[in-house]
Design a protein around this motif. Structure first.
Motif, PDB file in Angstrom:
ATOM      1  N   TYR A  12     -11.733 -71.338  19.557  1.00 25.55           N
ATOM      2  CA  TYR A  12     -12.619 -70.765  18.543  1.00 25.55           C
ATOM      3  C   TYR A  12     -11.848 -70.356  17.294  1.00 25.55           C
ATOM      4  O   TYR A  12     -10.652 -70.050  17.355  1.00 25.55           O
ATOM      5  CB  TYR A  12     -13.410 -69.575  19.102  1.00 25.55           C
ATOM      6  N   PRO A  13     -12.541 -70.349  16.146  1.00 24.17           N
ATOM      7  CA  PRO A  13     -11.863 -70.008  14.902  1.00 24.17           C
ATOM      8  C   PRO A  13     -11.827 -68.503  14.617  1.00 24.17           C
ATOM      9  O   PRO A  13     -12.724 -67.769  15.043  1.00 24.17           O
ATOM     10  CB  PRO A  13     -12.727 -70.709  13.846  1.00 24.17           C
ATOM     11  N   VAL A  14     -10.793 -68.095  13.912  1.00 20.69           N
ATOM     12  CA  VAL A  14     -10.698 -66.732  13.376  1.00 20.69           C
ATOM     13  C   VAL A  14     -10.585 -66.878  11.870  1.00 20.69           C
ATOM     14  O   VAL A  14      -9.652 -67.528  11.386  1.00 20.69           O
ATOM     15  CB  VAL A  14      -9.451 -66.005  13.916  1.00 20.69           C
ATOM     16  N   LEU A  15     -11.543 -66.329  11.138  1.00 19.97           N
ATOM     17  CA  LEU A  15     -11.515 -66.406   9.677  1.00 19.97           C
ATOM     18  C   LEU A  15     -11.260 -65.015   9.130  1.00 19.97           C
ATOM     19  O   LEU A  15     -11.978 -64.070   9.463  1.00 19.97           O
ATOM     20  CB  LEU A  15     -12.844 -66.941   9.141  1.00 19.97           C
ATOM     21  N   ILE A  16     -10.234 -64.890   8.291  1.00 23.17           N
ATOM     22  CA  ILE A  16      -9.845 -63.580   7.776  1.00 23.17           C
ATOM     23  C   ILE A  16      -9.809 -63.624   6.261  1.00 23.17           C
ATOM     24  O   ILE A  16      -9.168 -64.528   5.696  1.00 23.17           O
ATOM     25  CB  ILE A  16      -8.434 -63.184   8.282  1.00 23.17           C
ATOM     26  N   GLY A  17     -10.440 -62.664   5.607  1.00 22.69           N
ATOM     27  CA  GLY A  17     -10.321 -62.617   4.156  1.00 22.69           C
ATOM     28  C   GLY A  17     -11.379 -61.738   3.530  1.00 22.69           C
ATOM     29  O   GLY A  17     -12.285 -61.242   4.203  1.00 22.69           O
ATOM     30  N   ALA A 162     -16.520 -67.130  17.648  1.00 22.16           N
ATOM     31  CA  ALA A 162     -15.729 -67.034  16.423  1.00 22.16           C
ATOM     32  C   ALA A 162     -15.416 -65.564  16.162  1.00 22.16           C
ATOM     33  O   ALA A 162     -16.090 -64.680  16.688  1.00 22.16           O
ATOM     34  CB  ALA A 162     -16.499 -67.608  15.235  1.00 22.16           C
ATOM     35  N   VAL A 163     -14.383 -65.330  15.350  1.00 20.90           N
ATOM     36  CA  VAL A 163     -14.084 -63.989  14.861  1.00 20.90           C
ATOM     37  C   VAL A 163     -14.097 -64.078  13.339  1.00 20.90           C
ATOM     38  O   VAL A 163     -13.369 -64.886  12.761  1.00 20.90           O
ATOM     39  CB  VAL A 163     -12.702 -63.495  15.353  1.00 20.90           C
ATOM     40  N   ILE A 164     -14.962 -63.292  12.712  1.00 22.89           N
ATOM     41  CA  ILE A 164     -15.087 -63.318  11.249  1.00 22.89           C
ATOM     42  C   ILE A 164     -14.633 -61.956  10.743  1.00 22.89           C
ATOM     43  O   ILE A 164     -15.319 -60.945  10.931  1.00 22.89           O
ATOM     44  CB  ILE A 164     -16.554 -63.567  10.819  1.00 22.89           C
ATOM     45  N   TYR A 165     -13.469 -61.929  10.114  1.00 27.01           N
ATOM     46  CA  TYR A 165     -12.822 -60.654   9.754  1.00 27.01           C
ATOM     47  C   TYR A 165     -12.884 -60.465   8.245  1.00 27.01           C
ATOM     48  O   TYR A 165     -12.052 -60.988   7.507  1.00 27.01           O
ATOM     49  CB  TYR A 165     -11.360 -60.709  10.206  1.00 27.01           C
ATOM     50  N   ASP A 166     -13.869 -59.726   7.787  1.00 23.75           N
ATOM     51  CA  ASP A 166     -14.018 -59.501   6.355  1.00 23.75           C
ATOM     52  C   ASP A 166     -13.233 -58.251   5.949  1.00 23.75           C
ATOM     53  O   ASP A 166     -13.558 -57.132   6.348  1.00 23.75           O
ATOM     54  CB  ASP A 166     -15.509 -59.337   6.015  1.00 23.75           C
ATOM     55  N   LEU A 167     -12.207 -58.443   5.134  1.00 27.38           N
ATOM     56  CA  LEU A 167     -11.328 -57.324   4.766  1.00 27.38           C
ATOM     57  C   LEU A 167     -12.037 -56.264   3.928  1.00 27.38           C
ATOM     58  O   LEU A 167     -11.589 -55.116   3.876  1.00 27.38           O
ATOM     59  CB  LEU A 167     -10.093 -57.855   4.026  1.00 27.38           C
ATOM     60  N   GLU A 168     -13.142 -56.626   3.287  1.00 26.22           N
ATOM     61  CA  GLU A 168     -13.904 -55.620   2.502  1.00 26.22           C
ATOM     62  C   GLU A 168     -14.360 -54.462   3.395  1.00 26.22           C
ATOM     63  O   GLU A 168     -14.434 -53.325   2.956  1.00 26.22           O
ATOM     64  CB  GLU A 168     -15.157 -56.247   1.900  1.00 26.22           C
ATOM     65  N   PHE A 169     -14.711 -54.786   4.632  1.00 26.43           N
ATOM     66  CA  PHE A 169     -15.224 -53.740   5.522  1.00 26.43           C
ATOM     67  C   PHE A 169     -14.178 -52.657   5.780  1.00 26.43           C
ATOM     68  O   PHE A 169     -14.510 -51.518   6.078  1.00 26.43           O
ATOM     69  CB  PHE A 169     -15.692 -54.347   6.857  1.00 26.43           C
ATOM     70  N   LEU A 170     -12.905 -53.019   5.673  1.00 28.88           N
ATOM     71  CA  LEU A 170     -11.842 -52.041   5.943  1.00 28.88           C
ATOM     72  C   LEU A 170     -11.754 -50.973   4.855  1.00 28.88           C
ATOM     73  O   LEU A 170     -11.142 -49.927   5.055  1.00 28.88           O
ATOM     74  CB  LEU A 170     -10.492 -52.757   6.073  1.00 28.88           C
ATOM     75  N   GLN A 171     -12.356 -51.261   3.686  1.00 25.34           N
ATOM     76  CA  GLN A 171     -12.281 -50.308   2.569  1.00 25.34           C
ATOM     77  C   GLN A 171     -12.887 -48.948   2.911  1.00 25.34           C
ATOM     78  O   GLN A 171     -12.508 -47.936   2.326  1.00 25.34           O
ATOM     79  CB  GLN A 171     -12.984 -50.877   1.324  1.00 25.34           C
TER      80      GLN A 171
END
Ligand code: NAD
Ligand code: ZN
Length: 358
Positions: A12-17, A162-171
């Motif tokens: 499975y894909p991991v998308l980070i950004g 999949a893992v969808i890692y949106d860095l905006e959420f970390l704000q």
């Protein structure tokens, strides 16, 4: 940034950004097109902050999107909440063609993943992590809830689609939660990548001022390390145990402080200091522990065992840690930075080193 996780049971894909969430509808359309319904499971806090963003992104799929909000933190990982989620899934007529999205930190990921693993013998789910700690929990397929007799004791192995890692959420993540997650980043560097450790130590000097670029680097590297271990040992028969570096004493501290009083990462940071000391003593690890302690102290971590905790109590907790098999307690130690091994340590040594720590 994107990578593929390959385990024996699934790839499975991991998308980070930044704005990675916008990749979610396309992924669903291309890979899961037969879906009839999508259920987002999230917690109260994350629902308030980020649910609308995710719902908005999902409009593009044209699928009905439901959401179910659970309590924050470990309160999400109870039998009651698990039962309520299953009831909701049944009442909304989800079936094998439905998708669950775990939107939140490790607690939501563990709960929602376990709901997905067990509903109708298993339906697909996607991890949308919103904490730094979840770089660890969202990858690897371990999902679980807690039993009053033990944390994470009721669970399954169920890999996400999949893992969808949106860095905006970390704000929006509070400092203490960043600190909790960053401890797992440090762990990944210590057990697997000396250069990464050096990079962290010279670049991360203030948890309040981590750039997007730095988040991207640490999450990508951390997930890469976790993935390479999980790919080799999906069901934890061997090397996956190395991921427990710092966790033997860490879990004992976390449990006896009461979950919620001391974050997971803050507890395992203390456990890592202890494991590093044991590594010096038992394995001759060449490591500048003073420099490490100065660095992490400046980031706000406590590096000694909280005074109110009894050493005997901690010892007993370490011995019942699910990772120990023989007498004494089994520890993940380092021979060198990046070279972990398992070793049984005698009770007397364990007590002596605890006394040494404060
Ligand atoms: P969490 O999900 O409880 O999140 C911590 C807190 O941060 C919660 O109060 C949550 O509401 C809040 N939060 C989450 N995202 C936020 C955001 N973007 N902005 C503001 N607040 C936000 O916990 P966690 O620290 O992410 O994960 C800990 C859990 O993960 C534990 O239950 C642990 O057992 C589990 N875990 C699982 C694995 C695994 O392999 N499955 C590995 C490590 C940890
Ligand atoms: Zn951990």
């Amino acid at each position: 940034e994107s990578m593929q996780i390959k385990t024996a049971s699934k790839q499975y894909p991991v998308l980070i950004g930044k704005q990675a969430i916008n990749e979610l509808p396309d992924f669903i359309t291309h890979e899961l097109n037969q879906l009839n319904k999508i259920l987002i499971i999230t917690d109260e806090k994350v629902a308030e902050l980020h649910l609308q963003t995710v719902k908005k992104a999902l409009i593009k799929t044209g699928k009905p999107v439901l959401h179910y909000v659970v309590p924050e933190g470990e309160h999400a990982k109870t039998f009651e909440v698990f039962y309520e989620c299953q009831s909701y899934c049944l009442s909304q007529q989800l079936n094998r063609k439905s998708l669950i999205i775990a939107l939140g930190g490790g607690a939501v990921g563990d709960l929602a993943g376990f709901v997905a693993a067990t509903f109708m013998r298993g339906i697909p789910f996607i991890q949308v992590p919103t904490t730094l700690l979840a770089h660890d929990s969202a990858v690897g397929g371990k999902v679980a809830i807690n039993h009053p007799l033990g944390k994470n004791m009721i669970g399954a192995f169920h890999q996400p689609e999949a893992v969808i890692y949106d860095l905006e959420f970390l704000q929006t993540l509070p400092l203490q939660e960043l600190r909790s997650g960053f401890a797992e980043v440090i762990k990944h560097s210590l057990i697997a990548d000396k250069e990464f450790y050096r990079w962290l130590k010279s670049n991360i000097v203030d948890l309040n001022n981590i750039t997007d670029e730095q988040f991207l680097t640490m999450i990508t590297k951390g997930i890469g390390i976790k993935a390479s271990i999980v790919e080799e040992d999906e069901k934890e028969m061997g090397i996956r145990a190395f991921l427990n570096f710092g966790h033997t004493l860490g879990h004992a501290v976390e449990g006896s402080m009461g979950y919620g009083n001391f974050t997971h990462g803050e507890s395992i940071l203390i456990g890592m200091v202890y494991a590093l000391k044991l590594s010096g003593r038992e394995q001759g690890l060449d490591f500048k522990l003073d420099e490490f302690i100065n660095w992490v102290s400046s980031l706000g971590y406590q590096t000694t065992i909280p005074l109110q905790l009894e050493k005997e109590t901690l010892l007993n907790l370490m011995k019942t840690d699910k990772k120990s098999i023989n007498e004494g307690a089994t520890f993940v130690l380092l021979k060198q930075l990046g070279s972990p091994l398992l070793m049984d340590i005698a009770d007397s040594v364990l007590i002596e080193e605890m006394i040494e720590m404060k």
